[in-house]
Design a protein around this motif. Structure first.
Motif, PDB file in Angstrom:
ATOM      1  N   TRP A   1     -43.723  46.847  63.634  1.00 42.22           N
ATOM      2  CA  TRP A   1     -42.935  46.741  62.331  1.00 42.22           C
ATOM      3  C   TRP A   1     -43.883  46.286  61.324  1.00 42.22           C
ATOM      4  CZ3 TRP A   1     -38.471  48.078  60.899  1.00 42.22           C
ATOM      5  CH2 TRP A   1     -37.691  47.353  59.726  1.00 42.22           C
TER       6      TRP A   1
ATOM      7  N   LYS B   1     -32.496  35.923  59.926  1.00 44.26           N
ATOM      8  CA  LYS B   1     -32.939  37.380  60.166  1.00 44.26           C
ATOM      9  C   LYS B   1     -33.843  37.954  59.257  1.00 44.26           C
ATOM     10  CE  LYS B   1     -30.591  41.926  60.989  1.00 44.26           C
ATOM     11  NZ  LYS B   1     -29.621  42.783  61.519  1.00 44.26           N
TER      12      LYS B   1
ATOM     13  N   GLY C   1     -37.031  37.144  59.971  1.00 41.17           N
ATOM     14  CA  GLY C   1     -37.710  37.728  61.439  1.00 41.17           C
ATOM     15  C   GLY C   1     -38.087  38.972  60.967  1.00 41.17           C
ATOM     16  N   LEU C   2     -37.392  39.747  59.946  1.00 37.76           N
ATOM     17  CA  LEU C   2     -37.605  41.087  59.359  1.00 37.76           C
ATOM     18  C   LEU C   2     -38.871  40.917  58.771  1.00 37.76           C
ATOM     19  CD1 LEU C   2     -34.221  42.273  58.204  1.00 37.76           C
ATOM     20  CD2 LEU C   2     -35.572  43.219  60.233  1.00 37.76           C
TER      21      LEU C   2
ATOM     22  N   PRO D   1     -38.911  42.748  64.637  1.00 38.25           N
ATOM     23  CA  PRO D   1     -37.404  42.279  65.021  1.00 38.25           C
ATOM     24  C   PRO D   1     -37.454  42.997  66.517  1.00 38.25           C
ATOM     25  CG  PRO D   1     -37.441  43.960  63.540  1.00 38.25           C
ATOM     26  CD  PRO D   1     -38.949  43.377  63.618  1.00 38.25           C
ATOM     27  N   THR D   2     -36.462  42.391  67.489  1.00 41.81           N
ATOM     28  CA  THR D   2     -36.455  42.905  68.626  1.00 41.81           C
ATOM     29  C   THR D   2     -35.445  43.958  68.714  1.00 41.81           C
ATOM     30  OG1 THR D   2     -34.667  41.032  69.001  1.00 41.81           O
ATOM     31  CG2 THR D   2     -37.072  40.592  69.927  1.00 41.81           C
TER      32      THR D   2
ATOM     33  N   ILE E   1     -33.097  46.291  65.593  1.00 45.86           N
ATOM     34  CA  ILE E   1     -32.397  46.710  64.086  1.00 45.86           C
ATOM     35  C   ILE E   1     -31.614  47.822  64.355  1.00 45.86           C
ATOM     36  CG2 ILE E   1     -34.526  48.306  63.823  1.00 45.86           C
ATOM     37  CD1 ILE E   1     -34.381  46.903  60.847  1.00 45.86           C
TER      38      ILE E   1
END
Length: 101
Positions: free
Chosen positions: A3, A35, A38-39, A44-45, A47
């Protein structure tokens, strides 16, 4: 996949996640602080594709600018799986089995 979100905003002079969060909200994507963190800071796990579409629109980029393939991880994973099954894994030939050009 890696990512790669932080590069795209930086190239556009966006240095804080809160600024990107406001831009996403203006485009119709409400992202919680958790969120967004995390982004911004990790991988992220999951999206949603709709969310990815808005992010790309706001940053004027393509998904390929945000998601960078890591083929070495695929090879390592396949090699580990083959070892678990007691098989040999040849990265030159076995990695492409089942893939269409």
């Amino acid at each position: 996949m890696k990512w790669n979100l932080r590069v795209q905003p930086a190239e556009r002079g966006i240095w804080k996640s809160a600024e990107l969060q406001r831009m996403l909200a203006a485009a119709g994507l409400e992202v919680s602080q958790g969120k967004m963190s995390g982004l911004w800071t990790g991988t992220p796990t999951t999206i949603r594709l709709d969310d990815l579409d808005v992010i790309c629109h706001v940053l004027d980029c393509q998904p390929s600018d945000l998601l960078v393939p890591e083929p070495e991880k695929v090879s390592a994973h396949a090699k580990a799986r083959a070892a678990q099954r007691g098989q040999r894994f040849d990265t030159a030939s076995d990695a492409t089995v089942g893939r269409e050009g």
